[in-house]
Design a protein around this motif. Structure first.
Motif, PDB file in Angstrom:
ATOM      1  N   SER A  59      48.667  21.419  71.089  1.00 46.94           N
ATOM      2  CA  SER A  59      48.594  21.480  72.633  1.00 46.94           C
ATOM      3  C   SER A  59      47.139  21.694  72.976  1.00 46.94           C
ATOM      4  CB  SER A  59      49.496  22.413  73.387  1.00 46.94           C
ATOM      5  OG  SER A  59      50.913  21.907  73.105  1.00 46.94           O
ATOM      6  N   ALA A  60      46.622  22.778  72.268  1.00 43.88           N
ATOM      7  CA  ALA A  60      45.324  23.306  72.453  1.00 43.88           C
ATOM      8  C   ALA A  60      44.382  22.086  72.203  1.00 43.88           C
ATOM      9  CB  ALA A  60      44.927  24.645  71.813  1.00 43.88           C
ATOM     10  N   GLN A  61      44.568  21.566  71.146  1.00 45.41           N
ATOM     11  CA  GLN A  61      43.917  20.405  70.489  1.00 45.41           C
ATOM     12  C   GLN A  61      43.829  19.413  71.251  1.00 45.41           C
ATOM     13  OE1 GLN A  61      45.077  18.635  66.884  1.00 45.41           O
ATOM     14  NE2 GLN A  61      43.157  18.366  66.107  1.00 45.41           N
ATOM     15  N   TRP A  62      45.031  18.948  71.867  1.00 49.48           N
ATOM     16  CA  TRP A  62      44.785  18.068  72.896  1.00 49.48           C
ATOM     17  C   TRP A  62      44.421  18.217  73.834  1.00 49.48           C
ATOM     18  CZ3 TRP A  62      45.401  13.119  73.532  1.00 49.48           C
ATOM     19  CH2 TRP A  62      45.934  12.599  74.610  1.00 49.48           C
ATOM     20  N   ASP A  63      44.406  19.513  74.628  1.00 52.57           N
ATOM     21  CA  ASP A  63      43.402  19.860  75.817  1.00 52.57           C
ATOM     22  C   ASP A  63      42.134  19.771  75.550  1.00 52.57           C
ATOM     23  OD1 ASP A  63      45.819  20.497  76.825  1.00 52.57           O
ATOM     24  OD2 ASP A  63      45.711  22.663  76.909  1.00 52.57           O
ATOM     25  N   ARG A  64      41.481  19.987  74.323  1.00 53.60           N
ATOM     26  CA  ARG A  64      40.178  19.752  74.112  1.00 53.60           C
ATOM     27  C   ARG A  64      39.917  18.307  73.887  1.00 53.60           C
ATOM     28  NH1 ARG A  64      41.148  24.042  70.748  1.00 53.60           N
ATOM     29  NH2 ARG A  64      41.294  22.650  68.702  1.00 53.60           N
ATOM     30  N   THR A  65      40.932  17.627  73.322  1.00 50.62           N
ATOM     31  CA  THR A  65      40.575  16.409  73.456  1.00 50.62           C
ATOM     32  C   THR A  65      40.664  15.423  74.636  1.00 50.62           C
ATOM     33  OG1 THR A  65      41.684  16.291  71.152  1.00 50.62           O
ATOM     34  CG2 THR A  65      41.578  13.795  72.342  1.00 50.62           C
ATOM     35  N   LEU A  66      41.501  15.933  75.551  1.00 50.23           N
ATOM     36  CA  LEU A  66      41.229  15.237  76.960  1.00 50.23           C
ATOM     37  C   LEU A  66      39.980  15.776  77.867  1.00 50.23           C
ATOM     38  CD1 LEU A  66      44.774  15.785  78.677  1.00 50.23           C
ATOM     39  CD2 LEU A  66      43.602  13.748  77.991  1.00 50.23           C
ATOM     40  N   ALA A  67      39.538  17.094  77.557  1.00 49.11           N
ATOM     41  CA  ALA A  67      38.348  17.321  78.175  1.00 49.11           C
ATOM     42  C   ALA A  67      36.993  16.503  77.537  1.00 49.11           C
ATOM     43  CB  ALA A  67      38.137  18.881  78.124  1.00 49.11           C
ATOM     44  N   ARG A  68      37.152  16.312  76.477  1.00 49.69           N
ATOM     45  CA  ARG A  68      36.237  15.563  75.619  1.00 49.69           C
ATOM     46  C   ARG A  68      36.034  14.277  76.182  1.00 49.69           C
ATOM     47  NH1 ARG A  68      37.360  15.963  70.157  1.00 49.69           N
ATOM     48  NH2 ARG A  68      38.156  13.806  70.351  1.00 49.69           N
ATOM     49  N   LEU A  69      37.169  13.544  76.355  1.00 44.01           N
ATOM     50  CA  LEU A  69      37.316  12.077  76.694  1.00 44.01           C
ATOM     51  C   LEU A  69      37.031  12.152  78.190  1.00 44.01           C
ATOM     52  CD1 LEU A  69      40.597  10.886  75.027  1.00 44.01           C
ATOM     53  CD2 LEU A  69      38.076  10.372  74.423  1.00 44.01           C
ATOM     54  N   LYS A  70      37.374  13.125  78.953  1.00 48.44           N
ATOM     55  CA  LYS A  70      36.839  13.090  80.394  1.00 48.44           C
ATOM     56  C   LYS A  70      35.347  13.141  80.546  1.00 48.44           C
ATOM     57  CE  LYS A  70      37.841  15.492  84.737  1.00 48.44           C
ATOM     58  NZ  LYS A  70      38.135  16.934  85.152  1.00 48.44           N
ATOM     59  N   SER A  71      34.743  14.153  79.957  1.00 50.30           N
ATOM     60  CA  SER A  71      33.370  14.245  79.853  1.00 50.30           C
ATOM     61  C   SER A  71      32.854  12.884  79.622  1.00 50.30           C
ATOM     62  CB  SER A  71      33.055  15.567  79.209  1.00 50.30           C
ATOM     63  OG  SER A  71      32.914  15.300  77.940  1.00 50.30           O
ATOM     64  N   PHE A  72      33.342  12.430  78.537  1.00 46.80           N
ATOM     65  CA  PHE A  72      32.526  11.022  77.986  1.00 46.80           C
ATOM     66  C   PHE A  72      32.749   9.959  79.042  1.00 46.80           C
ATOM     67  CE2 PHE A  72      33.261   6.955  75.857  1.00 46.80           C
ATOM     68  CZ  PHE A  72      32.044   7.164  75.151  1.00 46.80           C
ATOM     69  N   VAL A  73      33.693   9.944  79.623  1.00 49.37           N
ATOM     70  CA  VAL A  73      33.801   8.952  80.739  1.00 49.37           C
ATOM     71  C   VAL A  73      32.912   9.008  81.940  1.00 49.37           C
ATOM     72  CG1 VAL A  73      35.509   8.047  82.505  1.00 49.37           C
ATOM     73  CG2 VAL A  73      36.260   8.403  80.363  1.00 49.37           C
ATOM     74  N   GLU A  74      32.668  10.480  82.343  1.00 53.96           N
ATOM     75  CA  GLU A  74      31.784  10.831  83.403  1.00 53.96           C
ATOM     76  C   GLU A  74      30.400  10.575  82.971  1.00 53.96           C
ATOM     77  OE1 GLU A  74      33.120  14.767  84.156  1.00 53.96           O
ATOM     78  OE2 GLU A  74      34.827  14.291  85.473  1.00 53.96           O
ATOM     79  N   GLU A  75      29.904  10.735  81.812  1.00 51.34           N
ATOM     80  CA  GLU A  75      28.585  10.477  81.579  1.00 51.34           C
ATOM     81  C   GLU A  75      27.833   9.171  82.158  1.00 51.34           C
ATOM     82  OE1 GLU A  75      28.051  10.719  77.413  1.00 51.34           O
ATOM     83  OE2 GLU A  75      28.098  12.903  77.305  1.00 51.34           O
TER      84      GLU A  75
END
Lengths: 101, 101
Positions: A85-101
DNA sequence: CTAATATGCAACCAGGAGGTTGCGGAAATG
DNA sequence: CATTTCCGCAACCTCCTGGTTGCATATTAG
Protein backbone atom coordinates in the motif's frame (compact mmCIF):
# COMPACT_ATOMS: atom_id res chain seq x y z
CA UNK A 1 7.74 -15.65 0.13
CA UNK A 2 4.27 -14.91 1.44
CA UNK A 3 2.34 -16.71 -1.26
CA UNK A 4 1.82 -19.95 0.70
CA UNK A 5 0.27 -18.04 3.60
CA UNK A 6 -2.05 -16.18 1.25
CA UNK A 7 -2.99 -19.45 -0.41
CA UNK A 8 -3.73 -21.02 2.96
CA UNK A 9 -6.20 -18.22 3.69
CA UNK A 10 -7.73 -18.50 0.25
CA UNK A 11 -10.57 -20.79 1.26
CA UNK A 12 -13.66 -19.78 3.26
CA UNK A 13 -13.52 -22.90 5.43
CA UNK A 14 -9.92 -22.16 6.45
CA UNK A 15 -10.73 -18.51 7.02
CA UNK A 16 -13.50 -19.61 9.38
CA UNK A 17 -11.11 -21.91 11.22
CA UNK A 18 -8.62 -19.08 11.65
CA UNK A 19 -11.38 -16.82 12.95
CA UNK A 20 -12.37 -19.43 15.52
CA UNK A 21 -8.85 -20.26 16.66
CA UNK A 22 -7.70 -16.64 16.83
CA UNK A 23 -10.63 -15.79 19.07
CA UNK A 24 -10.61 -18.66 21.49
CA UNK A 25 -8.70 -21.41 23.19
CA UNK A 26 -6.97 -24.26 21.43
CA UNK A 27 -9.55 -26.62 20.07
CA UNK A 28 -9.70 -30.24 18.97
CA UNK A 29 -10.58 -31.51 15.54
CA UNK A 30 -13.99 -32.90 16.45
CA UNK A 31 -14.90 -29.71 18.28
CA UNK A 32 -13.95 -27.72 15.19
CA UNK A 33 -15.92 -30.12 13.04
CA UNK A 34 -19.10 -29.70 15.08
CA UNK A 35 -20.98 -26.72 13.68
CA UNK A 36 -19.36 -27.15 10.31
CA UNK A 37 -21.08 -28.76 7.38
CA UNK A 38 -17.97 -30.74 6.53
CA UNK A 39 -16.62 -34.15 7.41
CA UNK A 40 -13.99 -34.49 10.09
CA UNK A 41 -11.50 -35.54 7.45
CA UNK A 42 -12.14 -32.42 5.42
CA UNK A 43 -11.54 -30.28 8.51
CA UNK A 44 -8.38 -32.25 9.19
CA UNK A 45 -7.08 -31.51 5.71
CA UNK A 46 -7.79 -27.80 6.08
CA UNK A 47 -6.03 -27.76 9.44
CA UNK A 48 -3.02 -29.44 7.88
CA UNK A 49 -2.87 -26.73 5.22
CA UNK A 50 -3.01 -24.05 7.90
CA UNK A 51 -0.32 -25.84 9.88
CA UNK A 52 1.85 -26.10 6.79
CA UNK A 53 1.65 -22.34 6.43
CA UNK A 54 2.51 -21.87 10.10
CA UNK A 55 -0.76 -20.14 10.90
CA UNK A 56 -1.65 -22.88 13.34
CA UNK A 57 0.27 -25.23 15.61
CA UNK A 58 -0.86 -28.60 16.93
CA UNK A 59 -0.12 -30.46 20.12
CA UNK A 60 -1.38 -33.73 21.44
CA UNK A 61 -3.41 -33.95 24.62
CA UNK A 62 -4.38 -37.49 25.36
CA UNK A 63 -6.46 -38.83 22.56
CA UNK A 64 -7.17 -35.34 21.28
CA UNK A 65 -5.10 -33.17 18.96
CA UNK A 66 -5.40 -29.54 19.89
CA UNK A 67 -4.81 -26.77 17.38
CA UNK A 68 -3.80 -23.29 18.46
CA UNK A 69 -3.32 -20.04 16.59
CA UNK A 70 0.11 -18.62 15.77
CA UNK A 71 0.04 -14.90 15.06
CA UNK A 72 3.42 -14.57 13.36
CA UNK A 73 2.59 -15.46 9.73
CA UNK A 74 -0.45 -13.21 9.62
CA UNK A 75 1.55 -10.40 11.19
CA UNK A 76 4.03 -10.89 8.36
CA UNK A 77 1.20 -10.64 5.87
CA UNK A 78 0.05 -7.39 7.41
CA UNK A 79 3.52 -5.93 7.07
CA UNK A 80 3.73 -7.07 3.49
CA UNK A 81 0.38 -5.53 2.59
CA UNK A 82 1.40 -2.33 4.35
CA UNK A 83 4.47 -2.17 2.14
CA UNK A 84 2.40 -2.76 -0.99
CA UNK A 85 0.00 0.00 0.00
CA UNK A 86 2.83 2.37 0.81
CA UNK A 87 4.44 1.65 -2.54
CA UNK A 88 1.14 2.36 -4.24
CA UNK A 89 0.80 5.66 -2.39
CA UNK A 90 4.24 6.69 -3.59
CA UNK A 91 3.30 5.66 -7.12
CA UNK A 92 0.16 7.78 -6.97
CA UNK A 93 2.09 10.79 -5.70
CA UNK A 94 4.69 10.37 -8.43
CA UNK A 95 2.07 10.12 -11.16
CA UNK A 96 0.26 13.14 -9.79
CA UNK A 97 3.37 15.30 -9.78
CA UNK A 98 4.15 14.11 -13.28
CA UNK A 99 0.74 15.26 -14.49
CA UNK A 100 1.15 18.61 -12.80
CA UNK A 101 4.48 19.37 -14.45
CA UNK B 1 -15.90 -12.73 1.92
CA UNK B 2 -12.16 -12.10 1.55
CA UNK B 3 -11.18 -15.61 0.61
CA UNK B 4 -11.12 -15.01 -3.19
CA UNK B 5 -8.73 -12.08 -2.73
CA UNK B 6 -6.44 -14.18 -0.55
CA UNK B 7 -6.58 -16.97 -3.08
CA UNK B 8 -5.68 -14.56 -5.88
CA UNK B 9 -2.54 -13.57 -3.97
CA UNK B 10 -1.68 -17.18 -3.22
CA UNK B 11 0.68 -17.66 -6.13
CA UNK B 12 4.18 -16.19 -6.46
CA UNK B 13 3.66 -15.18 -10.07
CA UNK B 14 0.56 -13.17 -9.20
CA UNK B 15 2.29 -11.65 -6.19
CA UNK B 16 5.06 -10.51 -8.49
CA UNK B 17 2.53 -9.01 -10.91
CA UNK B 18 0.87 -7.12 -8.07
CA UNK B 19 4.25 -5.84 -6.92
CA UNK B 20 5.02 -4.57 -10.40
CA UNK B 21 1.64 -2.97 -11.01
CA UNK B 22 1.42 -1.35 -7.58
CA UNK B 23 4.80 0.25 -8.09
CA UNK B 24 4.52 1.56 -11.62
CA UNK B 25 2.34 2.67 -14.45
CA UNK B 26 -0.31 0.54 -16.13
CA UNK B 27 1.39 -2.07 -18.22
CA UNK B 28 0.51 -4.30 -21.15
CA UNK B 29 0.49 -8.06 -21.21
CA UNK B 30 3.59 -8.49 -23.34
CA UNK B 31 5.49 -5.97 -21.22
CA UNK B 32 4.54 -7.94 -18.13
CA UNK B 33 5.54 -11.16 -19.85
CA UNK B 34 9.01 -9.88 -20.70
CA UNK B 35 11.27 -10.61 -17.77
CA UNK B 36 9.09 -13.48 -16.69
CA UNK B 37 9.87 -17.10 -17.38
CA UNK B 38 6.30 -17.77 -18.41
CA UNK B 39 4.35 -17.76 -21.62
CA UNK B 40 2.18 -14.81 -22.49
CA UNK B 41 -0.89 -17.00 -22.10
CA UNK B 42 0.12 -18.00 -18.59
CA UNK B 43 0.54 -14.34 -17.65
CA UNK B 44 -2.84 -13.61 -19.19
CA UNK B 45 -4.46 -16.26 -17.04
CA UNK B 46 -2.86 -14.88 -13.89
CA UNK B 47 -4.00 -11.37 -14.80
CA UNK B 48 -7.52 -12.64 -15.27
CA UNK B 49 -7.48 -14.16 -11.80
CA UNK B 50 -6.28 -10.86 -10.35
CA UNK B 51 -8.95 -9.00 -12.28
CA UNK B 52 -11.59 -11.41 -11.04
CA UNK B 53 -10.59 -10.57 -7.50
CA UNK B 54 -10.71 -6.84 -8.27
CA UNK B 55 -7.03 -6.31 -7.50
CA UNK B 56 -6.41 -5.17 -11.05
CA UNK B 57 -8.42 -3.42 -13.75
CA UNK B 58 -7.93 -3.57 -17.49
CA UNK B 59 -8.51 -1.07 -20.25
CA UNK B 60 -7.86 -1.20 -23.95
CA UNK B 61 -5.43 1.18 -25.63
CA UNK B 62 -5.18 0.47 -29.31
CA UNK B 63 -3.95 -3.04 -29.84
CA UNK B 64 -2.69 -3.25 -26.27
CA UNK B 65 -4.57 -4.18 -23.12
CA UNK B 66 -3.30 -2.21 -20.16
CA UNK B 67 -3.63 -3.48 -16.60
CA UNK B 68 -3.63 -1.13 -13.64
CA UNK B 69 -3.64 -1.65 -9.92
CA UNK B 70 -6.72 -1.12 -7.77
CA UNK B 71 -5.92 -0.58 -4.11
CA UNK B 72 -9.37 -1.25 -2.65
CA UNK B 73 -9.35 -5.06 -2.26
CA UNK B 74 -5.94 -5.13 -0.63
CA UNK B 75 -6.96 -2.32 1.69
CA UNK B 76 -9.91 -4.48 2.66
CA UNK B 77 -7.53 -7.34 3.36
CA UNK B 78 -5.43 -5.13 5.58
CA UNK B 79 -8.47 -4.17 7.60
CA UNK B 80 -9.50 -7.78 7.91
CA UNK B 81 -6.07 -8.89 9.10
CA UNK B 82 -6.02 -6.00 11.56
CA UNK B 83 -9.29 -7.26 13.02
CA UNK B 84 -7.94 -10.81 13.29
CA UNK B 85 -4.82 -9.56 15.05
CA UNK B 86 -6.86 -7.38 17.41
CA UNK B 87 -9.09 -10.31 18.23
CA UNK B 88 -6.03 -12.41 18.96
CA UNK B 89 -4.63 -9.71 21.23
CA UNK B 90 -7.87 -9.66 23.20
CA UNK B 91 -7.77 -13.44 23.41
CA UNK B 92 -4.24 -13.34 24.76
CA UNK B 93 -5.17 -10.73 27.35
CA UNK B 94 -8.18 -12.74 28.43
CA UNK B 95 -6.15 -15.93 28.80
CA UNK B 96 -3.48 -14.09 30.73
CA UNK B 97 -5.93 -12.60 33.20
CA UNK B 98 -7.53 -16.01 33.56
CA UNK B 99 -4.20 -17.54 34.51
CA UNK B 100 -3.51 -14.75 36.99
CA UNK B 101 -6.79 -15.20 38.83
C1' DC C 1 -12.91 -55.96 29.77
C1' DT C 2 -16.09 -53.55 26.66
C1' DA C 3 -17.81 -49.75 24.55
C1' DA C 4 -17.54 -45.23 23.02
C1' DT C 5 -14.72 -41.40 21.46
C1' DA C 6 -10.88 -39.04 18.77
C1' DT C 7 -7.88 -39.48 15.44
C1' DG C 8 -4.98 -41.31 11.44
C1' DC C 9 -4.23 -43.53 7.00
C1' DA C 10 -5.34 -44.89 2.38
C1' DA C 11 -8.05 -45.16 -1.65
C1' DC C 12 -10.84 -42.98 -4.59
C1' DC C 13 -13.18 -39.35 -7.27
C1' DA C 14 -14.65 -35.00 -9.73
C1' DG C 15 -13.23 -30.75 -10.84
C1' DG C 16 -10.24 -26.88 -11.14
C1' DA C 17 -5.33 -24.69 -11.53
C1' DG C 18 -1.48 -23.88 -14.02
C1' DG C 19 0.72 -24.28 -18.09
C1' DT C 20 1.69 -25.14 -23.08
C1' DT C 21 0.77 -25.05 -28.11
C1' DG C 22 -1.51 -23.71 -32.30
C1' DC C 23 -4.29 -20.73 -34.83
C1' DG C 24 -6.73 -16.54 -36.07
C1' DG C 25 -7.81 -11.59 -35.92
C1' DA C 26 -7.03 -6.65 -34.99
C1' DA C 27 -3.87 -2.85 -34.92
C1' DA C 28 0.52 -0.42 -35.81
C1' DT C 29 4.70 -0.13 -38.90
C1' DG C 30 7.22 0.30 -43.19
C1' DC D 1 -0.31 -3.61 -49.11
C1' DA D 2 2.86 -6.70 -46.46
C1' DT D 3 4.72 -7.49 -42.12
C1' DT D 4 5.22 -7.40 -37.50
C1' DT D 5 3.24 -6.86 -32.96
C1' DC D 6 -0.33 -7.69 -29.50
C1' DC D 7 -3.84 -10.19 -28.18
C1' DG D 8 -7.91 -13.77 -27.68
C1' DC D 9 -9.81 -18.37 -28.11
C1' DA D 10 -9.69 -23.23 -27.83
C1' DA D 11 -7.77 -27.67 -27.08
C1' DC D 12 -5.04 -30.35 -24.45
C1' DC D 13 -2.26 -32.05 -20.62
C1' DT D 14 -0.65 -32.92 -15.86
C1' DC D 15 -1.09 -32.33 -11.16
C1' DC D 16 -3.22 -30.62 -7.02
C1' DT D 17 -7.47 -29.57 -4.23
C1' DG D 18 -11.36 -30.47 -1.80
C1' DG D 19 -14.14 -33.85 -0.43
C1' DT D 20 -15.96 -38.48 0.69
C1' DT D 21 -15.81 -43.28 2.53
C1' DG D 22 -13.98 -47.27 4.89
C1' DC D 23 -11.06 -49.24 8.07
C1' DA D 24 -7.46 -49.37 11.71
C1' DT D 25 -5.56 -47.55 16.08
C1' DA D 26 -5.17 -45.23 20.55
C1' DT D 27 -7.36 -43.32 24.43
C1' DT D 28 -10.96 -42.60 27.77
C1' DA D 29 -15.35 -44.08 30.14
C1' DG D 30 -18.44 -47.50 32.39
Amino acid sequence: MHAPVFAALGHPARLALVARLSGGEPSSISRLTAGSRMTRQAVTKHLRVLEGAGIVRSKHAGREKLFEYDAAPIAGLRDYLDRVSAQWDRTLARLKSFVEE
